[in-house]
Design an enzyme around this catalytic site. Structure first.
Site, PDB file in Angstrom:
ATOM      1  N   GLN A   2     -15.634 -13.801  21.164  1.00 32.47           N
ATOM      2  CA  GLN A   2     -15.635 -15.261  21.070  1.00 32.47           C
ATOM      3  C   GLN A   2     -16.087 -15.907  22.383  1.00 32.47           C
ATOM      4  O   GLN A   2     -16.733 -16.954  22.390  1.00 32.47           O
ATOM      5  CB  GLN A   2     -14.224 -15.743  20.696  1.00 32.47           C
ATOM      6  CG  GLN A   2     -14.151 -17.169  20.203  1.00 32.47           C
ATOM      7  CD  GLN A   2     -14.464 -17.301  18.718  1.00 32.47           C
ATOM      8  OE1 GLN A   2     -13.979 -16.542  17.904  1.00 32.47           O
ATOM      9  NE2 GLN A   2     -15.294 -18.267  18.372  1.00 32.47           N
ATOM     10  N   ASP A  19      -9.717 -18.433  10.370  1.00 24.97           N
ATOM     11  CA  ASP A  19     -10.443 -17.158  10.319  1.00 24.97           C
ATOM     12  C   ASP A  19      -9.961 -16.489   9.016  1.00 24.97           C
ATOM     13  O   ASP A  19      -9.500 -17.199   8.108  1.00 24.97           O
ATOM     14  CB  ASP A  19     -10.152 -16.304  11.566  1.00 24.97           C
ATOM     15  CG  ASP A  19     -11.108 -15.128  11.729  1.00 24.97           C
ATOM     16  OD1 ASP A  19     -12.226 -15.333  12.215  1.00 24.97           O
ATOM     17  OD2 ASP A  19     -10.758 -13.999  11.339  1.00 24.97           O
ATOM     18  N   LYS A  59     -19.843 -15.852  22.337  1.00 27.25           N
ATOM     19  CA  LYS A  59     -20.309 -16.700  21.237  1.00 27.25           C
ATOM     20  C   LYS A  59     -20.202 -18.174  21.640  1.00 27.25           C
ATOM     21  O   LYS A  59     -21.134 -18.954  21.489  1.00 27.25           O
ATOM     22  CB  LYS A  59     -19.441 -16.444  19.997  1.00 27.25           C
ATOM     23  CG  LYS A  59     -19.832 -17.235  18.776  1.00 27.25           C
ATOM     24  CD  LYS A  59     -18.768 -17.229  17.687  1.00 27.25           C
ATOM     25  CE  LYS A  59     -18.361 -15.838  17.265  1.00 27.25           C
ATOM     26  NZ  LYS A  59     -17.539 -15.835  16.032  1.00 27.25           N
ATOM     27  N   SER A  69     -16.654 -26.734  15.154  1.00 26.52           N
ATOM     28  CA  SER A  69     -15.287 -26.956  15.630  1.00 26.52           C
ATOM     29  C   SER A  69     -15.305 -27.751  16.939  1.00 26.52           C
ATOM     30  O   SER A  69     -14.512 -28.672  17.137  1.00 26.52           O
ATOM     31  CB  SER A  69     -14.576 -25.627  15.886  1.00 26.52           C
ATOM     32  OG  SER A  69     -14.012 -25.114  14.700  1.00 26.52           O
ATOM     33  N   LYS A  72      -8.388 -16.066  20.597  1.00 26.93           N
ATOM     34  CA  LYS A  72      -8.194 -15.670  19.196  1.00 26.93           C
ATOM     35  C   LYS A  72      -6.716 -15.423  18.979  1.00 26.93           C
ATOM     36  O   LYS A  72      -5.988 -15.081  19.926  1.00 26.93           O
ATOM     37  CB  LYS A  72      -8.958 -14.386  18.898  1.00 26.93           C
ATOM     38  CG  LYS A  72      -9.281 -14.206  17.432  1.00 26.93           C
ATOM     39  CD  LYS A  72     -10.567 -14.929  17.061  1.00 26.93           C
ATOM     40  CE  LYS A  72     -10.802 -14.951  15.578  1.00 26.93           C
ATOM     41  NZ  LYS A  72     -12.140 -15.506  15.272  1.00 26.93           N
ATOM     42  N   ASN A  80     -14.647 -18.021   3.012  1.00 26.77           N
ATOM     43  CA  ASN A  80     -15.262 -19.217   3.585  1.00 26.77           C
ATOM     44  C   ASN A  80     -16.711 -18.975   4.019  1.00 26.77           C
ATOM     45  O   ASN A  80     -17.602 -19.761   3.699  1.00 26.77           O
ATOM     46  CB  ASN A  80     -14.411 -19.691   4.774  1.00 26.77           C
ATOM     47  CG  ASN A  80     -15.063 -20.831   5.516  1.00 26.77           C
ATOM     48  OD1 ASN A  80     -15.673 -20.627   6.553  1.00 26.77           O
ATOM     49  ND2 ASN A  80     -15.004 -22.029   4.959  1.00 26.77           N
ATOM     50  N   LYS A 124     -10.836 -21.317  22.782  1.00 27.98           N
ATOM     51  CA  LYS A 124     -11.190 -21.773  21.427  1.00 27.98           C
ATOM     52  C   LYS A 124     -11.485 -20.568  20.564  1.00 27.98           C
ATOM     53  O   LYS A 124     -12.235 -19.674  20.966  1.00 27.98           O
ATOM     54  CB  LYS A 124     -12.452 -22.660  21.503  1.00 27.98           C
ATOM     55  CG  LYS A 124     -12.891 -23.213  20.158  1.00 27.98           C
ATOM     56  CD  LYS A 124     -12.165 -24.492  19.827  1.00 27.98           C
ATOM     57  CE  LYS A 124     -12.244 -24.874  18.354  1.00 27.98           C
ATOM     58  NZ  LYS A 124     -11.230 -24.177  17.505  1.00 27.98           N
ATOM     59  N   THR A 143     -20.097 -22.217   9.186  1.00 25.60           N
ATOM     60  CA  THR A 143     -20.424 -20.835   9.569  1.00 25.60           C
ATOM     61  C   THR A 143     -21.555 -20.316   8.679  1.00 25.60           C
ATOM     62  O   THR A 143     -22.559 -19.779   9.177  1.00 25.60           O
ATOM     63  CB  THR A 143     -19.195 -19.918   9.479  1.00 25.60           C
ATOM     64  OG1 THR A 143     -18.107 -20.561  10.156  1.00 25.60           O
ATOM     65  CG2 THR A 143     -19.470 -18.579  10.111  1.00 25.60           C
TER      66      THR A 143
HETATM   67  P1  NDP Z   1     -11.698 -15.563   4.308  1.00 18.18           P
HETATM   68  O1  NDP Z   1     -10.268 -15.286   4.446  1.00 18.18           O
HETATM   69  O2  NDP Z   1     -12.134 -16.858   3.745  1.00 18.18           O
HETATM   70  O3  NDP Z   1     -12.381 -14.401   3.463  1.00 18.18           O
HETATM   71  C1  NDP Z   1     -12.263 -13.081   3.870  1.00 18.18           C
HETATM   72  C2  NDP Z   1     -13.090 -12.232   2.935  1.00 18.18           C
HETATM   73  O4  NDP Z   1     -13.209 -10.922   3.458  1.00 18.18           O
HETATM   74  C3  NDP Z   1     -12.473 -12.080   1.569  1.00 18.18           C
HETATM   75  O5  NDP Z   1     -13.512 -12.018   0.635  1.00 18.18           O
HETATM   76  C4  NDP Z   1     -11.712 -10.755   1.659  1.00 18.18           C
HETATM   77  O6  NDP Z   1     -11.589 -10.120   0.407  1.00 18.18           O
HETATM   78  C5  NDP Z   1     -12.625  -9.975   2.558  1.00 18.18           C
HETATM   79  N1  NDP Z   1     -11.862  -9.006   3.363  1.00 18.18           N
HETATM   80  C6  NDP Z   1     -10.934  -9.275   4.295  1.00 18.18           C
HETATM   81  N2  NDP Z   1     -10.444  -8.155   4.796  1.00 18.18           N
HETATM   82  C7  NDP Z   1     -11.075  -7.169   4.166  1.00 18.18           C
HETATM   83  C8  NDP Z   1     -11.002  -5.776   4.264  1.00 18.18           C
HETATM   84  N3  NDP Z   1     -10.148  -5.154   5.110  1.00 18.18           N
HETATM   85  N4  NDP Z   1     -11.828  -5.041   3.489  1.00 18.18           N
HETATM   86  C9  NDP Z   1     -12.696  -5.631   2.642  1.00 18.18           C
HETATM   87  N5  NDP Z   1     -12.779  -6.974   2.484  1.00 18.18           N
HETATM   88  C10 NDP Z   1     -11.989  -7.713   3.248  1.00 18.18           C
HETATM   89  O7  NDP Z   1     -12.334 -15.324   5.768  1.00 18.18           O
HETATM   90  P2  NDP Z   1     -13.655 -15.915   6.404  1.00 18.18           P
HETATM   91  O8  NDP Z   1     -14.733 -16.054   5.408  1.00 18.18           O
HETATM   92  O9  NDP Z   1     -13.275 -17.084   7.220  1.00 18.18           O
HETATM   93  O10 NDP Z   1     -14.016 -14.749   7.429  1.00 18.18           O
HETATM   94  C11 NDP Z   1     -14.873 -13.649   7.101  1.00 18.18           C
HETATM   95  C12 NDP Z   1     -15.462 -13.065   8.375  1.00 18.18           C
HETATM   96  O11 NDP Z   1     -16.217 -14.076   9.055  1.00 18.18           O
HETATM   97  C13 NDP Z   1     -14.444 -12.555   9.404  1.00 18.18           C
HETATM   98  O12 NDP Z   1     -15.007 -11.471  10.099  1.00 18.18           O
HETATM   99  C14 NDP Z   1     -14.311 -13.737  10.357  1.00 18.18           C
HETATM  100  O13 NDP Z   1     -13.877 -13.325  11.639  1.00 18.18           O
HETATM  101  C15 NDP Z   1     -15.753 -14.218  10.395  1.00 18.18           C
HETATM  102  N6  NDP Z   1     -15.960 -15.602  10.835  1.00 18.18           N
HETATM  103  C16 NDP Z   1     -15.289 -16.643  10.274  1.00 18.18           C
HETATM  104  C17 NDP Z   1     -15.544 -17.933  10.709  1.00 18.18           C
HETATM  105  C18 NDP Z   1     -14.879 -19.123  10.089  1.00 18.18           C
HETATM  106  O14 NDP Z   1     -15.141 -20.234  10.553  1.00 18.18           O
HETATM  107  N7  NDP Z   1     -14.049 -18.983   9.084  1.00 18.18           N
HETATM  108  C19 NDP Z   1     -16.489 -18.203  11.794  1.00 18.18           C
HETATM  109  C20 NDP Z   1     -17.203 -17.045  12.258  1.00 18.18           C
HETATM  110  C21 NDP Z   1     -16.911 -15.808  11.797  1.00 18.18           C
HETATM  111  P3  NDP Z   1     -10.116  -9.795  -0.211  1.00 18.18           P
HETATM  112  O15 NDP Z   1      -9.445 -11.108  -0.414  1.00 18.18           O
HETATM  113  O16 NDP Z   1     -10.400  -9.057  -1.473  1.00 18.18           O
HETATM  114  O17 NDP Z   1      -9.443  -8.949   0.840  1.00 18.18           O
HETATM  115  O1  2IT Z   2     -14.939 -16.269  14.600  1.00 20.67           O
HETATM  116  C1  2IT Z   2     -15.068 -17.509  14.730  1.00 20.67           C
HETATM  117  O2  2IT Z   2     -15.955 -18.012  15.420  1.00 20.67           O
HETATM  118  C2  2IT Z   2     -14.120 -18.372  14.010  1.00 20.67           C
HETATM  119  N1  2IT Z   2     -13.264 -17.882  13.282  1.00 20.67           N
HETATM  120  C3  2IT Z   2     -14.190 -19.868  14.178  1.00 20.67           C
HETATM  121  C4  2IT Z   2     -13.394 -20.286  15.378  1.00 20.67           C
HETATM  122  C5  2IT Z   2     -13.274 -21.767  15.583  1.00 20.67           C
HETATM  123  O3  2IT Z   2     -12.612 -22.112  16.576  1.00 20.67           O
HETATM  124  O4  2IT Z   2     -13.789 -22.563  14.817  1.00 20.67           O
END
Ligand code: NDP
Ligand code: 2IT
Length: 448
Positions: free
Chosen positions: A111, A166, A114, A380, A126, A241, A90, A210
């Site tokens: 993961q 992600d 976690k 999830s 992943k 997100n 997952k 999250t």
């Molecule tokens: P989104 O795609 O919704 O948003 C990503 C954000 O990060 C954007 O604001 C983007 O800005 C910025 N970003 C991405 N790459 C870069 C970079 N190289 N340098 C600077 N800014 C960057 O992703 P999420 O919010 O889902 O994910 C954000 C983090 O949270 C990740 O590390 C992800 O692994 C983690 N995460 C996500 C979960 C989920 O359920 N979605 C769960 C747990 C963790 P821009 O568009 O300007 O690049």
């Molecule tokens: O980093 C994470 O935990 C996620 N992107 C969510 C993974 C999931 O299966 O919901």
């Protein structure tokens, strides 16, 4: 350091010199679980750590798609099925040009622990692609998702491997991926993906989970520490997100988020990102074809600091919610100089090991990613439960379960840290608590 732990770190470093992110994560986890390994000499005989750092399966594939002009593009697709002892693999799918084997292996490895911390039956995985969604039309995104799933479908399933979102993969992409999966399989197995739309098996609160989870984690930590969250100021990076969910719940709990950021700079909003209009605008920005955080500064008349990171702003709490390694030693030094006392990770591995050591060494309380951001994957797994029972739970039910899971993660992290005489070390606490369960299951399931 324990000789066995040292040897596995050394051998992994030799074998994967070209995978810096993966090595960073392996080193951090193995160092902190050392006391557990010391207490279990049987692990060495069973080559438990050697098996732990080797993914069960790594899948790489070609993805071919047409852009709107008819030009052909080729990307690499990946799925890392890291560890399945606790349940179906997952973990999310990431679409970003920086995606490579090292990044996805670190994410899959993290993961695994976690998911163990959530207490739910999910293993670690992943995947993703080096595809860049920025600037792509909706039709291009759909064609890419369809091409990606045309290969991925044979490797996943509700009891095998359950991907989710992600970076670069949200509700829209999950919808297209699910549509293609259903078409190819001719079967409504909606438990094969999570983060789905509410009309076809998605769970209430999954989009928020999250960010909400990060705040529930902080709430519980503050209870342990005798602190109050209300009135605290927060710096957030990212505007996607996770950042959105953090802004929403922080506002509800009376704290104030004053920054968001993107790859090209950050926005400083001293009034706080605290109204429905402002918070909803984050969603609008993210969904637009040329997503750019500067749009927020233009709309709400606040400062955009081009090319800079938000950590220079003086706040009580820092919550990185963007990507890996955005907090290095120099940033950690600024946080300490600014008097920041609390640092919680919404993103995965947003800091270097050096930065974490510096923060902890200077009395900053660190809430690590695999604990603080576990709320997303936890909901999830709740979505999977609802799918298998063919019913939907209410907002209140899901939210209550999410809160209980996050509080429990905090409690077991404190307990594990105390058990090994490591006071207030929530990084080691989370690694130890996550590892203990995975190790026990690996021992019980024999040499596989
Ligand atoms: P989104 O795609 O919704 O948003 C990503 C954000 O990060 C954007 O604001 C983007 O800005 C910025 N970003 C991405 N790459 C870069 C970079 N190289 N340098 C600077 N800014 C960057 O992703 P999420 O919010 O889902 O994910 C954000 C983090 O949270 C990740 O590390 C992800 O692994 C983690 N995460 C996500 C979960 C989920 O359920 N979605 C769960 C747990 C963790 P821009 O568009 O300007 O690049
Ligand atoms: O980093 C994470 O935990 C996620 N992107 C969510 C993974 C999931 O299966 O919901």
């Amino acid at each position: 350091m324990n000789e066995y732990v040292q040897r596995v770190i050394h051998n992994t470093s030799e074998k994967h010199k070209d995978q810096p992110e993966f090595l960073q994560s392996v080193t951090e986890v193995l160092k902190t679980i050392e006391p557990v390994v010391k207490a279990h000499p049987e692990y060495e005989k069973a080559a438990l750590l050697e098996r732990l750092v080797e993914p069960e399966r790594q899948i790489l594939f070609r993805v071919v798609w047409n852009d709107d002009k008819g030009e052909v593009h080729v990307n690499t697709g990946y799925r890392i099925q890291f560890n399945g002892v606790l349940g179906p693999y997952k973990g999310g799918l990431r679409f970003h040009p920086s995606v490579n084997l090292s990044v996805l292996k670190f994410l899959g490895f993290e993961q695994t622990f976690k998911n163990s911390l959530t207490t739910l039956a999910i293993g670690g995985g992943k995947g993703g692609s080096d595809f860049d969604p920025h600037g792509k039309s909706d039709a291009e995104i759909m064609r890419f998702c369809q091409a990606f799933m045309t290969e991925l479908y044979r490797h996943i399933g509700p009891n095998t491997d359950v991907p989710a979102g992600d970076i670069g993969v949200g509700g829209r992409e999950i919808g297209y991926l699910f549509g293609q999966y259903r078409r190819i399989r001719d079967s409504f197995d909606n438990g094969v993906l999570t983060g789905k739309g509410l009309t076809f098996g998605g769970s209430l609160i999954r989009p928020e989970a999250t960010g909400f989870g990060v705040l529930y984690y902080i709430q519980r930590v503050f209870e342990h520490e005798g602190l109050v969250l209300k009135g605290k100021t927060i710096a957030v990076s990212g505007y996607g997100n996770v950042a959105w969910g953090v802004c929403k719940k922080a506002t509800e709990l009376g704290a104030k988020v004053v920054t968001i950021s993107g790859h090209n700079g950050y926005v400083y909003d001293p009034e706080g990102i605290d109204t429905k209009e402002k918070i909803n605008f984050l969603l609008e920005m993210r969904a637009s074809q040329n997503a750019n955080v500067k749009m927020y500064a233009d709309k709400f008349g606040c400062a955009f600091m081009e090319g800079k990171k938000p950590w220079e702003v003086k706040v009580d709490i820092c919550i990185p919610c963007a990507t890996q390694n955005e907090v290095d030693l120099s940033v950690a030094e600024i946080m300490v100089q600014n008097g920041t006392q609390y640092y919680f990770e919404g993103a995965n591995m947003p800091a270097t090991n050096e930065a974490i050591a510096y923060l902890q060494g200077n009395g900053v309380l660190v809430g690590p990613a695999k604990a603080a951001n576990a709320g997303g994957v936890a909901v999830s797994a709740l979505e999977m439960s609802q799918n298998s029972e063919r019913l939907s739970w209410s907002c209140e039910e899901v939210d209550q379960k999410l809160r209980e899971i996050m509080y429990n993660i905090v409690d077991v992290s404190y307990q594990a840290s105390e058990r090994y005489g490591l006071k207030r070390d929530l990084v080691s606490g989370a690694n130890i608590a996550g590892f203990e369960k995975v190790a026990e299951a690996m021992m019980a399931q024999g040499l596989i």
